[in-house]
Design a protein around this motif. Sequence first.
Motif, short mmCIF file in Angstrom:
data_model
loop_
_atom_site.label_atom_id
_atom_site.label_comp_id
_atom_site.label_asym_id
_atom_site.label_seq_id
_atom_site.Cartn_x
_atom_site.Cartn_y
_atom_site.Cartn_z
N CYS A 142 46.42 44.23 40.27
CA CYS A 142 44.99 44.11 40.06
C CYS A 142 44.66 42.96 39.10
O CYS A 142 43.66 42.27 39.27
CB CYS A 142 44.43 45.42 39.52
N SER A 143 45.51 42.77 38.10
CA SER A 143 45.31 41.68 37.16
C SER A 143 45.40 40.34 37.88
O SER A 143 44.59 39.43 37.63
CB SER A 143 46.35 41.75 36.04
N PHE A 144 46.36 40.19 38.78
CA PHE A 144 46.52 38.94 39.52
C PHE A 144 45.29 38.66 40.39
O PHE A 144 44.86 37.51 40.51
CB PHE A 144 47.77 39.03 40.40
N LEU A 145 44.72 39.71 40.95
CA LEU A 145 43.59 39.55 41.87
C LEU A 145 42.23 39.65 41.17
O LEU A 145 41.20 39.47 41.81
CB LEU A 145 43.66 40.59 42.98
N GLY A 146 42.26 39.94 39.87
CA GLY A 146 41.00 40.02 39.14
C GLY A 146 40.12 41.16 39.57
O GLY A 146 38.89 41.05 39.56
N VAL A 147 40.73 42.29 39.96
CA VAL A 147 39.96 43.45 40.38
C VAL A 147 40.24 44.61 39.44
O VAL A 147 41.24 44.64 38.73
CB VAL A 147 40.27 43.86 41.84
N SER A 148 39.34 45.60 39.45
CA SER A 148 39.45 46.73 38.54
C SER A 148 40.25 47.87 39.16
O SER A 148 40.41 47.95 40.38
CB SER A 148 38.05 47.23 38.15
N THR A 149 40.75 48.73 38.30
CA THR A 149 41.48 49.93 38.74
C THR A 149 40.62 51.16 38.47
O THR A 149 39.47 51.05 38.05
CB THR A 149 42.83 50.04 38.01
N GLY A 150 41.18 52.33 38.68
CA GLY A 150 40.45 53.56 38.38
C GLY A 150 39.69 54.10 39.58
O GLY A 150 39.68 53.51 40.66
N GLY A 151 39.00 55.20 39.37
CA GLY A 151 38.31 55.89 40.45
C GLY A 151 37.25 55.06 41.13
O GLY A 151 37.04 55.18 42.34
#
Length: 308
Positions: free
Chosen positions: A104-113
Amino acid sequence: MTERLLIPTLKGYRDMLRTAVTEENESKAVLFHPKVDDYVLKNGCLYCRGSALSYEQIISLVSNPEVNKSLKEPILPYALFSFMYSKGDVRNNARLETTESELCSFLGVSTGGNGFKLIEKLRHLQYVYGEIPTRGVFPFLQIEEQQAGRYVLTSEYLHHVLNMMLAESFEKYGHRARYYTNKVHSDIVAVRNKTAAVIVIELSHLIVTAGRQGKPHMTLQELVLRIPQLLAIWTSTQHRTGFRNRQLKRAFEPVVDLMREKTALYDELLDLDIQIPRLDVTNPKAVIRILHNGYRGARCGGTEQIIQ
């Protein structure tokens, strides 16, 4: 620093991360995404309803947009290739151990629900095959969940196709030439308008392969054949022309803004101007024109050599 997608530019490999055959008999790798459960890959052989498919049958199926469907997340194959190339050694090892957080860090996206749900989306790529006419059919992605939230990603397809691309580019152009462009930011994967995001990838490819002083252009028809999502709009028999034109305009509406926000090209090119023609499914010969006055700093060495 924003991570970048790696978009293949070498002739013969432009289809390797999409479900479209655009280079006719010269395409050396392409994705196959059948929307039925009739296909099974076993020991390197693709079966349909229990019968092994011949090379000719596979080529016919892969080339048929009615069978080889578009991906719901068409940027993810580019993202996975870029991640495994940049963070691992997919040339020598088809496996890479990682975490959802690192991805997710590489793609610049968030994690979680309420996040991007990247692992769930990647699991869908386990139903995609990679077809290499000279070598066979391979799974595009296999995911193994390990302890403590770690995952092992395996792509036999990317391993084989990267080695082919490296060998061919070195043989033709030596070790200094680049066989991909990295002008698109990796966080474009999260853009909601997926068709617009793919258009950005195609226009970026067009610009960098045209050369420093080129005047890149292509017809709507040429672009549509590269993007299964656009082809589905263009060839639909279920909707009238007016509705299809509105879909077409919706796909293109954010493209110029995305080129500014999600690529490096407006920063690197002088006076970049992307001219989108009147969008009409009855006018396939309309031309997308891109004008610029060369790369900034070109007199001091410019940009890397992109090979085709």
